[in-house]
Scaffold this motif. Structure first.
Motif, PDB file in Angstrom:
ATOM      1  N   PHE A 276     -31.666  42.333 -57.840  1.00 55.85           N
ATOM      2  CA  PHE A 276     -32.091  41.241 -56.582  1.00 55.85           C
ATOM      3  C   PHE A 276     -33.282  40.719 -57.098  1.00 55.85           C
TER       4      PHE A 276
ATOM      5  N   PHE B 127     -26.864  33.533 -50.237  1.00 54.69           N
ATOM      6  CA  PHE B 127     -25.728  34.425 -49.913  1.00 54.69           C
ATOM      7  C   PHE B 127     -25.338  35.712 -51.058  1.00 54.69           C
TER       8      PHE B 127
ATOM      9  N   LEU C 241     -28.069  38.223 -50.530  1.00 50.63           N
ATOM     10  CA  LEU C 241     -27.607  39.380 -49.512  1.00 50.63           C
ATOM     11  C   LEU C 241     -26.525  40.215 -50.187  1.00 50.63           C
ATOM     12  N   GLN C 242     -25.324  39.723 -50.658  1.00 50.35           N
ATOM     13  CA  GLN C 242     -24.469  40.541 -51.207  1.00 50.35           C
ATOM     14  C   GLN C 242     -24.770  41.742 -52.325  1.00 50.35           C
TER      15      GLN C 242
ATOM     16  N   SER D 199     -26.018  44.367 -50.187  1.00 52.65           N
ATOM     17  CA  SER D 199     -24.883  45.008 -49.272  1.00 52.65           C
ATOM     18  C   SER D 199     -23.882  45.845 -50.061  1.00 52.65           C
TER      19      SER D 199
ATOM     20  N   HIS E 190     -18.956  43.618 -49.711  1.00 48.98           N
ATOM     21  CA  HIS E 190     -19.045  42.428 -50.280  1.00 48.98           C
ATOM     22  C   HIS E 190     -17.717  41.805 -49.426  1.00 48.98           C
TER      23      HIS E 190
END
Length: 316
Positions: A34, A86, A89-90, A93, A96
């Protein structure tokens, strides 16, 4: 899980969500991933915005070449913003998935980015051709009206052709919801179709020719003319041509390789490609230009380099 992704009707299947299977589970390293992706995105946004601002606020840069460059940097911001927020965020998370409307919006952003990039590079090669091969006619050919016309064609035709692509793909009846990529891809949607998608495949092929091969043909023609003039001209002419064309040629070659990898990967069976490569290829296609171009033009074009330094030092 399947019931949440596929809503069955009497005659068709309406997909509400897609699963992006190319995301590699990194476990505890996801926060490190990230940070790396966030750093790249901040670098892309910062460098491109800096060059856009420098070109806009300095009247000495209000020339055709720099206006086309500004359009190129705007497109880099547009394209990277279609993926990076996007993707961040994936990464965090554990599931997916992406909603169908968001998926088609992402296809629109990424496809228009690629189309505008090639068209913009073709327009820039035409500008260099006029400047080097027809210098006495440059001011009469590259008028403000001509510049506005070229930029309008560059952006509007891309939005129109990709808009038709989205309309055709969104009307398909789908029998699956798994996309083997880290973002939504039109060809992957077509592969999920339950019925005959010949029209979609033909239109996608035509759009590929218009968006990629036509601009590349223009670029090839203009550079053949430029090289002919350079080899027959003086040493000073060759040096000037090399200094202005090297960043542009490097950008064209880099983006062409990225698009080539992406097209090949999309057309072959992605299950035989490792998850790492399914992540690297799209990332290269969508990050190489926004990262490379600001440094290519910022470092190679002395006028931009000088004004960038002056702008940053003044702000500091």
């Amino acid at each position: 899980m399947l019931q949440t992704k596929l809503r069955m009707t009497r005659n068709s299947s309406q997909v509400l969500y897609f699963t992006l299977s190319a995301y590699v589970e990194t476990g505890s390293l996801k926060y490190f991933s990230f940070i790396i992706v966030l750093f790249l995105y901040v670098l892309i946004v910062g460098s491109n915005i800096l060059l856009i601002v420098v070109i806009c606020v300095n009247r000495s840069l209000h020339e055709p070449m720099y206006i086309f460059l500004c359009s190129l940097f705007v497109n880099e911001l547009y394209g990277s913003s279609g993926l990076f927020p996007f993707m961040l965020l994936q990464i965090l998370s554990d599931v997916h998935i992406i909603s169908a409307p968001h998926c088609f919006l992402q296809i629109f952003c990424i496809f228009t980015y690629g189309s505008v990039e090639f068209s913009n590079l073709a327009v820039m090669s035409y500008d260099r051709y006029v400047a080097i091969c027809r210098p006495l006619q440059y001011n009469s050919l590259m008028t403000p009206q001509r510049i506005i016309f070229l930029l309008s064609i560059t952006w509007l035709q891309s939005f129109f052709f990709v808009g038709v692509t989205i309309l055709l793909s969104s009307s398909l009846q789908l029998c699956g919801y798994v996309i083997n990529k880290i973002y939504c891809d039109n060809h992957s949607i077509i592969k999920l179709s339950c019925n005959d998608a010949t029209v979609n495949n033909i239109y996608e092929f035509v759009m590929l020719i218009l968006a990629v091969f036509v601009p590349l043909s223009v670029i090839l023609y203009t550079y053949m003319k430029i090289f002919k003039v350079c080899f027959s001209g003086s040493k000073q002419t060759r040096q000037k041509a090399v200094s202005t064309c090297t960043p542009h040629l490097s950008s064209i070659i880099n983006f062409s390789f990225g698009v080539c990898f992406e097209i090949i990967q999309s057309r072959f069976n992605r299950n035989q490609i490792s998850g790492i490569l399914r992540t690297i290829f799209p990332l290269y296609y969508l990050t190489s230009q926004p990262l490379l171009n600001p440094f290519l033009y910022g470092l190679n074009l002395s006028k931009i380099r000088f004004l960038c330094k002056k702008f940053v030092l003044r702000k500091v």
